[in-house]
Design an enzyme around this catalytic site. Structure first.
Site, PDB file in Angstrom:
ATOM      1  N   LYS A 186       0.830  -1.208   0.000  1.00 53.39           N
ATOM      2  CA  LYS A 186       0.000   0.000   0.000  1.00 53.39           C
ATOM      3  C   LYS A 186       0.869   1.263   0.000  1.00 53.39           C
ATOM      4  O   LYS A 186       2.097   1.171   0.012  1.00 53.39           O
ATOM      5  CB  LYS A 186      -0.971  -0.046   1.183  1.00 53.39           C
ATOM      6  CG  LYS A 186      -1.947  -1.254   1.119  1.00 53.39           C
ATOM      7  CD  LYS A 186      -2.994  -1.135   0.039  1.00 53.39           C
ATOM      8  CE  LYS A 186      -3.663  -2.393  -0.445  1.00 53.39           C
ATOM      9  NZ  LYS A 186      -4.425  -3.205   0.446  1.00 53.39           N
TER      10      LYS A 186
HETATM   11  C1  LIG Z   1      -5.529  -4.327   0.584  1.00 54.16           C
HETATM   12  C2  LIG Z   1      -7.002  -4.143   0.634  1.00 54.16           C
HETATM   13  C3  LIG Z   1      -7.754  -4.504   1.762  1.00 54.16           C
HETATM   14  C4  LIG Z   1      -7.206  -5.314   2.895  1.00 54.16           C
HETATM   15  O1  LIG Z   1      -6.161  -4.738   3.557  1.00 54.16           O
HETATM   16  P1  LIG Z   1      -5.391  -5.614   4.667  1.00 54.16           P
HETATM   17  O2  LIG Z   1      -4.668  -4.580   5.474  1.00 54.16           O
HETATM   18  O3  LIG Z   1      -4.467  -6.530   3.925  1.00 54.16           O
HETATM   19  O4  LIG Z   1      -6.404  -6.350   5.448  1.00 54.16           O
HETATM   20  C5  LIG Z   1      -9.094  -4.172   1.807  1.00 54.16           C
HETATM   21  N1  LIG Z   1      -9.695  -3.550   0.765  1.00 54.16           N
HETATM   22  C6  LIG Z   1      -9.020  -3.225  -0.345  1.00 54.16           C
HETATM   23  C7  LIG Z   1      -9.735  -2.522  -1.446  1.00 54.16           C
HETATM   24  C8  LIG Z   1      -7.665  -3.537  -0.458  1.00 54.16           C
HETATM   25  O5  LIG Z   1      -7.000  -3.254  -1.592  1.00 54.16           O
END
Ligand SMILES: *Cc1c(COP(=O)(O)O)cnc(C)c1O
Length: 384
Positions: A186
């Protein structure tokens, strides 16, 4: 120039992050403690506008806590976009409620407010907009529809840090809860982690209790002076969703670099935009006036005039040592959702069409300018 494998994503971790993690390890306070608290305070002041923030060990955990805190339960319906990651829908099932899937807008690939409105029934209790790739949804419309129908709004802001909508950072809008992700790929990371943000003190209090086994800290604090330090009371069957200080240590320093990360990503996106506008590609929608794209992803779509298929395009890129990805395989195509709710592709024409032709190409701050030129040259060679 290095012609080795260019991964689709790679985190940018600096010496400050490393030193802070080592400090946590040496101190011996490795799980949730002073660094998690500092990260929460820093994050809340970054967003401003009197929001409160609590750390969690993933955005998925944060979304679960958010839905629990606004009272979602069995028999309820929660509207989610089909064009997202499975987290957005699975948390609804955790609580015994049913996700209801809706199609997206053609250009942004964000939840279509018209489809949202059409999906509302007397069981609908909440909506989870997802700011796809880092561009905010049409939140004015979504908030208006939610208000009119008495729906809670939980923003899945996993891509949206830092995203600005009409002059306001995502996380500060008039919605109930916003959840960010710090997963490794991210826009900022803690390896695994997330942040739940709200202006509502009741939601924060509930999420805090449920984050750690349903232990009532308030009761603990209240009676602290009269009882020994070992005493606590469990008031609910809670979860185990706390963020360790080792992770928060990374987050504290990533947050300080977040705005400069965003500027770098935006510069890189502008370079892609300039070169690719001459190619048979549909480019990601840009942010409107007074708004900001977080550029978590740079998804390109092959124009109908292109003869190579999406799958072959990705194979050609990997032959050139460049990693790509696809965001997203729409949820209605996954067996778990398709079979349980008998979902048909014809109900999601926009998502279906986008999915056929879409590729996410590398865009991250740890890439050099030469890395980006490699991606550009590879795409030109494949398409021209
Ligand atoms: C990455 C992601 C998540 C989940 O994030 P985590 O921290 O891995 O639980 C949820 N929604 C979207 C749209 C994502 O891209």
């Amino acid at each position: 120039m290095n012609n080795g494998f260019l991964p689709f994503s790679f985190p940018e971790i600096g010496q400050e992050e490393i030193d802070e993690v080592v400090d946590s390890l040496k101190r011996g306070w490795i799980t949730t403690g002073p660094k998690a608290k500092q990260f929460e305070q820093d994050f809340a002041s970054y967003l401003g506008n009197k929001v409160q923030a609590i750390t969690v060990n993933s955005a998925t955990a944060g979304l679960h806590l958010a839905l629990e805190a606004v009272g979602i339960g069995p028999g309820d319906e929660v509207i989610v976009p089909t064009y997202t990651f499975t987290s957005t829908a699975e948390v609804v099932r955790y609580l015994g409620a049913d996700p209801v899937f809706v199609d997206c807008c053609k250009n942004s690939l964000n939840m279509d407010p018209v489809a949202l409105e059409a999906a509302i029934t007397n069981k609908t209790k909440a909506v989870i907009p997802v700011h796809f790739a880092g561009l905010a949804c049409d939140m004015d419309k979504i908030i208006a529809i939610a208000r009119e129908n008495n729906l809670k709004i939980i923003e899945d802001a996993a891509h949206a840090l830092p995203t600005i909508y009409n002059g306001k950072l995502i996380g500060t809008l008039d919605t109930d809860v916003t959840v960010f992700s710090f997963y490794a790929n991210k826009t900022m990371t803690t390896a695994e982690g997330g942040m739940l943000v709200s202006k509502d003190p009741n939601i924060i209090a509930r999420a805090k209790i449920m984050r750690l086994h349903g232990i009532s800290r308030d009761a603990f604090d209240r009676y602290q002076s009269q009882t020994p330090a070992w005493f606590y009371e469990v008031v609910e069957p809670g979860f185990k969703y706390n963020m360790p200080d080792i992770a928060a240590a990374i987050g504290i320093h990533q947050l300080k670099r977040l705005d400069s990360f965003q500027r770098t990503r935006e510069k890189m996106a502008n370079i892609y935009n300039d070169v690719f506008k001459k190619l048979p590609l549909i480019l990601p929608e840009k942010a409107a006036e007074n708004s900001q794209h977080a550029w978590h992803l740079y998804p390109i779509r092959l124009d109908d005039s292109v003869s190579i298929s999406r799958d072959d395009f990705i194979i050609e890129m990997s032959k050139k040592n460049i990693g790509c990805s696809v965001h997203f395989i729409p949820l209605h195509k996954h067996p778990v959702w398709r079979d349980r709710y008998n979902l048909k592709p014809s109900s999601f024409p926009v998502a279906e069409q986008a999915y056929q032709n879409i590729i996410s190409i590398p865009l991250y701050t740890a890439m050099t300018h030469n890395d980006q030129l490699r991606v550009i040259d590879a795409i030109k060679e494949i398409l021209l």
